[in-house]
Scaffold this motif. Structure first.
Motif, mmCIF file in Angstrom:
data_model
loop_
_atom_site.group_PDB
_atom_site.id
_atom_site.type_symbol
_atom_site.label_atom_id
_atom_site.label_comp_id
_atom_site.label_asym_id
_atom_site.label_seq_id
_atom_site.Cartn_x
_atom_site.Cartn_y
_atom_site.Cartn_z
ATOM 1 N N TRP A 65 -0.557 31.885 -76.853
ATOM 2 C CA TRP A 65 0.676 31.354 -76.262
ATOM 3 C C TRP A 65 1.459 32.467 -75.563
ATOM 4 O O TRP A 65 2.077 32.236 -74.516
ATOM 5 C CB TRP A 65 1.516 30.668 -77.333
ATOM 6 C CG TRP A 65 0.854 29.435 -77.855
ATOM 7 C CD1 TRP A 65 0.018 29.341 -78.932
ATOM 8 C CD2 TRP A 65 0.910 28.124 -77.285
ATOM 9 N NE1 TRP A 65 -0.432 28.048 -79.087
ATOM 10 C CE2 TRP A 65 0.101 27.274 -78.096
ATOM 11 C CE3 TRP A 65 1.571 27.568 -76.189
ATOM 12 C CZ2 TRP A 65 -0.065 25.924 -77.830
ATOM 13 C CZ3 TRP A 65 1.416 26.210 -75.926
ATOM 14 C CH2 TRP A 65 0.600 25.401 -76.732
ATOM 15 N N ALA A 66 1.420 33.655 -76.132
ATOM 16 C CA ALA A 66 2.049 34.792 -75.456
ATOM 17 C C ALA A 66 1.318 35.112 -74.155
ATOM 18 O O ALA A 66 1.942 35.426 -73.134
ATOM 19 C CB ALA A 66 2.039 36.012 -76.379
ATOM 20 N N MET A 67 -0.013 34.995 -74.167
ATOM 21 C CA MET A 67 -0.800 35.242 -72.953
ATOM 22 C C MET A 67 -0.532 34.172 -71.887
ATOM 23 O O MET A 67 -0.614 34.442 -70.691
ATOM 24 C CB MET A 67 -2.299 35.269 -73.287
ATOM 25 C CG MET A 67 -2.724 36.437 -74.181
ATOM 26 S SD MET A 67 -2.306 38.055 -73.468
ATOM 27 C CE MET A 67 -0.783 38.441 -74.345
ATOM 28 N N LEU A 68 -0.203 32.946 -72.338
ATOM 29 C CA LEU A 68 0.170 31.891 -71.397
ATOM 30 C C LEU A 68 1.417 32.303 -70.613
ATOM 31 O O LEU A 68 1.453 32.205 -69.384
ATOM 32 C CB LEU A 68 0.414 30.585 -72.145
ATOM 33 C CG LEU A 68 1.049 29.447 -71.336
ATOM 34 C CD1 LEU A 68 0.124 28.995 -70.219
ATOM 35 C CD2 LEU A 68 1.410 28.270 -72.255
ATOM 36 N N LEU A 69 2.445 32.767 -71.323
ATOM 37 C CA LEU A 69 3.685 33.185 -70.668
ATOM 38 C C LEU A 69 3.432 34.345 -69.716
ATOM 39 O O LEU A 69 3.944 34.372 -68.591
ATOM 40 C CB LEU A 69 4.720 33.576 -71.722
ATOM 41 C CG LEU A 69 5.173 32.461 -72.680
ATOM 42 C CD1 LEU A 69 6.140 33.011 -73.709
ATOM 43 C CD2 LEU A 69 5.806 31.316 -71.900
#
Length: 300
Positions: A65-69
């Protein structure tokens, strides 16, 4: 190293099969579907009982999810700077945030970390990649291709996606040991995953491109294969996370774009050549970048 060589062997076999008339054009699709509906769910059912949820293992579900941002932010900045078309931006927004964390992830994690890494991979893939794909991905397709998806459709798509269904069944049965015959069956079916997926990948590889595709392609793969794992590694180490779960999360962050996402982008008419190239070139370059990511993880 032997597992890595085996992966390369199956990719080369796939490339060879594409040149033989005995293998029809839909060969890769059939192999992928068998892997998706049979072998991958078998691996998940087998490994889910080994999942232990804790603060240390939770990192595997948080990092994607951090990589999505990170990915969305970088793509939007670059799209504005280079004035990419709406279709090009849509492709990159769809495929850069989601990696090939199951099909390519399983054989690669096994090759570099062993079977102990698979439960953490499942957390990353199912609670991260797949949830992102069926929710965020549906929104991007709706915005950039005109394909509308309501909440009910998104939930149904998520629950009945074969790996997700296998995860839910595995979680429900995790306190009941499988009979030996079931374990043997799952091991045999799951053992075919590497051969199926890597042969299909080799069968689909196409390396010829139009010059106008190179810029967005280089930017997208640079974010996915280089920036994402480096930022994930830096973040984990700054937070003092050095467990196997954290290492798997960093490694998974560097997986090439998800083939399914690339196929959907192409089917939606969003810069077909770019979408296909993100999958093909991403896989080829990952054979170089993933070993380097593994080395960085060991030394940092």
């Amino acid at each position: 190293m032997s597992n890595f060589i085996l992966i390369g062997f199956f990719v080369l076999m796939g490339m060879l099969f594409r040149r033989l008339k005995a293998f029809p054009p839909e060969t890769a699709h059939v192999l992928n579907m068998f892997a998706l509906y049979v072998s991958l769910p078998a691996v998940i059912l087998l490994k889910v009982p080994q999942i232990t949820l804790s603060r240390e293992t939770a990192v595997a579900a948080v990092v994607p999810w951090a990589m999505l941002l990170l990915s969305v932010g970088l793509v939007l900045v670059l799209a504005r700077h280079f004035r990419w078309s709406r279709a090009t931006t849509g492709v990159l927004l769809l495929v850069v945030p989601v990696g090939n964390t199951s099909f390519m992830g399983v054989p690669m994690v096994t090759a570099f970390f062993g079977e102990a890494g698979i439960p953490h991979l499942i957390l990353y893939d199912q609670l991260g990649t797949m949830l992102i794909f069926v929710t965020y991905g549906a929104v991007i397709l709706s915005i950039y291709s005109g394909e509308r998806s309501n909440l009910a459709t998104i939930i149904k798509r998520a629950l009945f996606f074969p790996p997700t269904t296998a995860l839910l069944i595995g979680l429900a049965l995790r306190h009941w040991p499988y009979p030996p015959i079931i374990v043997d069956t799952l091991e045999n079916l799951g053992g075919a995953l590497t051969a199926l997926v890597m042969t299909a990948i080799g069968f689909q590889l196409k390396l010829r491109l139009q010059p106008t595709t190179l810029g967005p392609l280089g930017a997208g793969l640079g974010i996915k294969l280089v920036a994402a794992p480096l930022v994930a590694l830096l973040g984990c180490r700054l937070l003092g996370l050095t467990s196997l779960a954290a290492d798997i999360a960093v490694f998974e962050a560097g997986m090439p774009p998800m083939v399914t996402a690339c196929a959907l982008a192409a089917a939606a008419g969003l810069e077909v050549e770019l979408a296909v190239a993100m999958a093909g070139f991403g896989i080829v370059l990952a054979f170089v970048t993933l070993p380097l990511v593994s080395l960085l993880i060991q030394f940092f």
